[in-house]
Design an enzyme around this catalytic site. Structure first.
Site, mmCIF file in Angstrom:
data_model
loop_
_atom_site.group_PDB
_atom_site.id
_atom_site.type_symbol
_atom_site.label_atom_id
_atom_site.label_comp_id
_atom_site.label_asym_id
_atom_site.label_seq_id
_atom_site.Cartn_x
_atom_site.Cartn_y
_atom_site.Cartn_z
ATOM 1 N N GLN A 147 0.850 -1.197 0.000
ATOM 2 C CA GLN A 147 0.000 0.000 0.000
ATOM 3 C C GLN A 147 0.881 1.240 0.000
ATOM 4 O O GLN A 147 0.394 2.354 -0.087
ATOM 5 C CB GLN A 147 -0.886 0.009 1.247
ATOM 6 C CG GLN A 147 -1.832 -1.172 1.315
ATOM 7 C CD GLN A 147 -2.503 -1.265 2.681
ATOM 8 O OE1 GLN A 147 -3.466 -0.576 2.947
ATOM 9 N NE2 GLN A 147 -1.973 -2.110 3.543
ATOM 10 N N ASN A 148 2.189 1.026 0.136
ATOM 11 C CA ASN A 148 3.106 2.159 0.247
ATOM 12 C C ASN A 148 3.346 2.814 -1.098
ATOM 13 O O ASN A 148 3.379 2.156 -2.136
ATOM 14 C CB ASN A 148 4.431 1.718 0.860
ATOM 15 C CG ASN A 148 4.247 1.328 2.309
ATOM 16 O OD1 ASN A 148 3.198 1.592 2.885
ATOM 17 N ND2 ASN A 148 5.247 0.699 2.880
ATOM 18 N N VAL A 149 3.583 4.108 -1.030
ATOM 19 C CA VAL A 149 3.812 4.876 -2.242
ATOM 20 C C VAL A 149 5.294 5.218 -2.403
ATOM 21 O O VAL A 149 5.682 5.846 -3.369
ATOM 22 C CB VAL A 149 2.912 6.134 -2.256
ATOM 23 C CG1 VAL A 149 1.458 5.723 -2.409
ATOM 24 C CG2 VAL A 149 3.075 6.972 -0.981
ATOM 25 N N ASP A 150 6.105 4.800 -1.410
ATOM 26 C CA ASP A 150 7.561 4.910 -1.584
ATOM 27 C C ASP A 150 8.041 3.694 -2.382
ATOM 28 O O ASP A 150 7.257 2.811 -2.718
ATOM 29 C CB ASP A 150 8.259 4.998 -0.208
ATOM 30 C CG ASP A 150 8.074 3.717 0.617
ATOM 31 O OD1 ASP A 150 8.428 2.630 0.128
ATOM 32 O OD2 ASP A 150 7.587 3.803 1.761
ATOM 33 N N HIS A 199 -1.591 1.539 -4.292
ATOM 34 C CA HIS A 199 -2.023 2.930 -4.106
ATOM 35 C C HIS A 199 -1.162 3.938 -4.872
ATOM 36 O O HIS A 199 -1.171 5.120 -4.547
ATOM 37 C CB HIS A 199 -2.022 3.280 -2.607
ATOM 38 C CG HIS A 199 -3.058 2.521 -1.836
ATOM 39 N ND1 HIS A 199 -3.044 2.384 -0.476
ATOM 40 C CD2 HIS A 199 -4.155 1.848 -2.255
ATOM 41 C CE1 HIS A 199 -4.080 1.657 -0.076
ATOM 42 N NE2 HIS A 199 -4.777 1.311 -1.139
ATOM 43 N N GLY A 238 3.093 -4.204 8.945
ATOM 44 C CA GLY A 238 3.050 -2.744 9.036
ATOM 45 C C GLY A 238 1.805 -2.111 8.471
ATOM 46 O O GLY A 238 1.852 -0.991 7.970
ATOM 47 N N SER A 276 -2.446 -1.284 9.300
ATOM 48 C CA SER A 276 -3.544 -1.326 10.270
ATOM 49 C C SER A 276 -4.738 -2.093 9.702
ATOM 50 O O SER A 276 -5.727 -2.283 10.390
ATOM 51 C CB SER A 276 -3.978 0.103 10.620
ATOM 52 O OG SER A 276 -4.400 0.769 9.439
HETATM 53 P P1 NAD Z 1 -1.509 2.854 8.827
HETATM 54 O O1 NAD Z 1 -0.850 4.148 9.180
HETATM 55 O O2 NAD Z 1 -2.975 2.782 8.834
HETATM 56 O O3 NAD Z 1 -1.002 1.731 9.868
HETATM 57 C C1 NAD Z 1 0.356 1.543 10.137
HETATM 58 C C2 NAD Z 1 0.498 0.230 10.858
HETATM 59 O O4 NAD Z 1 1.877 -0.039 10.969
HETATM 60 C C3 NAD Z 1 -0.080 0.186 12.282
HETATM 61 O O5 NAD Z 1 -0.792 -1.014 12.439
HETATM 62 C C4 NAD Z 1 1.169 0.174 13.183
HETATM 63 O O6 NAD Z 1 1.012 -0.665 14.324
HETATM 64 C C5 NAD Z 1 2.183 -0.461 12.276
HETATM 65 N N1 NAD Z 1 3.553 -0.019 12.552
HETATM 66 C C6 NAD Z 1 4.018 1.223 12.825
HETATM 67 N N2 NAD Z 1 5.360 1.202 12.970
HETATM 68 C C7 NAD Z 1 5.736 -0.096 12.789
HETATM 69 C C8 NAD Z 1 6.973 -0.768 12.813
HETATM 70 N N3 NAD Z 1 8.116 -0.119 13.067
HETATM 71 N N4 NAD Z 1 7.001 -2.094 12.586
HETATM 72 C C9 NAD Z 1 5.851 -2.788 12.338
HETATM 73 N N5 NAD Z 1 4.635 -2.207 12.301
HETATM 74 C C10 NAD Z 1 4.590 -0.874 12.518
HETATM 75 O O7 NAD Z 1 -0.878 2.383 7.452
HETATM 76 P P2 NAD Z 1 -1.499 1.498 6.313
HETATM 77 O O8 NAD Z 1 -2.293 0.359 6.856
HETATM 78 O O9 NAD Z 1 -0.406 1.239 5.330
HETATM 79 O O10 NAD Z 1 -2.529 2.556 5.700
HETATM 80 C C11 NAD Z 1 -2.684 2.552 4.456
HETATM 81 C C12 NAD Z 1 -2.288 3.900 3.778
HETATM 82 O O11 NAD Z 1 -1.098 4.537 4.230
HETATM 83 C C13 NAD Z 1 -1.989 3.566 2.369
HETATM 84 O O12 NAD Z 1 -2.924 4.207 1.575
HETATM 85 C C14 NAD Z 1 -0.589 4.102 2.068
HETATM 86 O O13 NAD Z 1 -0.550 4.612 0.766
HETATM 87 C C15 NAD Z 1 -0.420 5.146 3.082
HETATM 88 N N6 NAD Z 1 0.921 5.571 3.499
HETATM 89 C C16 NAD Z 1 2.062 5.154 2.874
HETATM 90 C C17 NAD Z 1 3.300 5.577 3.335
HETATM 91 C C18 NAD Z 1 4.538 5.140 2.603
HETATM 92 O O14 NAD Z 1 4.493 4.909 1.403
HETATM 93 N N7 NAD Z 1 5.654 4.973 3.300
HETATM 94 C C19 NAD Z 1 3.390 6.411 4.438
HETATM 95 C C20 NAD Z 1 2.188 6.828 5.058
HETATM 96 C C21 NAD Z 1 0.967 6.387 4.586
#
Ligand code: NAD
Length: 237
Positions: free
Chosen positions: A92-95, A110, A176, A178
């Site tokens: 789901q990550n955009v990185d 995404h 990682g 939710s």
């Molecule tokens: P979310 O923010 O809803 O949930 C993050 C989850 O990761 C939580 O359950 C938390 O407990 C867990 N978490 C946090 N730190 C952790 C770690 N160090 N190790 C293991 N688990 C950890 O994120 P999601 O479910 O990916 O939500 C989806 C949306 O977030 C997507 O649409 C995505 O595009 C977007 N998003 C992406 C990025 C990215 O690309 N890096 C960053 C922020 C949001």
């Protein structure tokens, strides 16, 4: 008829938490992006219509931040599984930290920050890497460029392909996320009952049926898990 499970296939479904330890904030944790910014304003077609400048500025910052981040031990552990398994990462990550750690088969549900696209119905995508998008910057068809990100209310990408991969996996690793964004979270419903299924996060609001929950930071849990899976396949980590 259900497709056959492929004994050597690992599917990883990842979310923002896997990149958190690379310095990229998640959405919903206490320091998450949606506690600081409003998703209605910045990640929706309505917000884009109302104030495109603010949306572009938000994603220009996210793009630069993602470009400067480095893959962490969790991304590396996932990539290491390719030594013994056919691995498909559905993120789901955009990185692009999975790709930069060496994963060769990554599906972005995404979208990707490193791409821009026009705003017509069948827009062409352009690779822009870390470059900002500005107002007035047009695609070849003459429409305003926007981030190649799936906003709330828009259709996610590659869903059928992702479903097929989950339904044929012998091992499913969810890390990682939710599991609160649909339809991405619904992909778990097609995981097979006899597949080995593991969930790794810091907390668990939703514990999908049949999954073993390993609570902890992805960088601490995944290297051990990958080493175990590699040794089960007869490979040394
Ligand atoms: P979310 O923010 O809803 O949930 C993050 C989850 O990761 C939580 O359950 C938390 O407990 C867990 N978490 C946090 N730190 C952790 C770690 N160090 N190790 C293991 N688990 C950890 O994120 P999601 O479910 O990916 O939500 C989806 C949306 O977030 C997507 O649409 C995505 O595009 C977007 N998003 C992406 C990025 C990215 O690309 N890096 C960053 C922020 C949001």
């Amino acid at each position: 008829m259900k497709p056959d499970v492929q004994p050597n296939k690992v599917v990883v479904l990842s979310g923002a938490g896997v990149s958190a330890e690379s310095g990229l904030p998640t959405f919903r944790d206490s320091n998450g992006l949606w506690n600081t910014f409003s998703w209605q304003e910045l990640a929706s077609p309505d917000g884009w219509k109302r104030h495109p400048e603010a949306v572009l500025a938000f994603y220009n910052e996210r793009r630069l931040q993602a470009w400067q981040a480095k893959p962490n031990a969790a991304h590396a552990a996932i990539a290491s599984l390719e030594a013994a398994y056919e691995v498909v990462v559905i993120t789901q990550n955009v990185d692009e930290l999975h790709e930069r750690a060496g994963s060769s088969n990554v599906i972005h549900l995404h979208g990707q920050l490193a791409y821009a696209r026009g705003t017509s119905e069948m827009p062409k995508r352009y690779r822009i890497e870390d470059a900002p998008i500005s107002m007035g910057q047009l695609c070849e068809e003459g429409t305003q460029l926007r981030p190649d990100i799936v906003w709330f209310g828009e259709e996610i990408q590659f869903f059928r392909e992702a479903r097929m991969h989950v339904a044929t996996a012998a091992r499913v690793l969810v890390v990682g996320t939710s599991l609160s964004v649909y339809p991405a979270a619904a992909l778990l419903n097609v995981a097979r009952s006899r597949a080995q299924k593991v969930l790794v996060t810091l907390d668990v609001d939703k514990w999908p049926f049949g999954f073993t929950f390993l609570r902890g930071k992805a960088t601490q849990v995944l290297p051990n898990l990958a080493a175990r899976w590699l040794s089960e396949a007869g490979r040394v980590a």
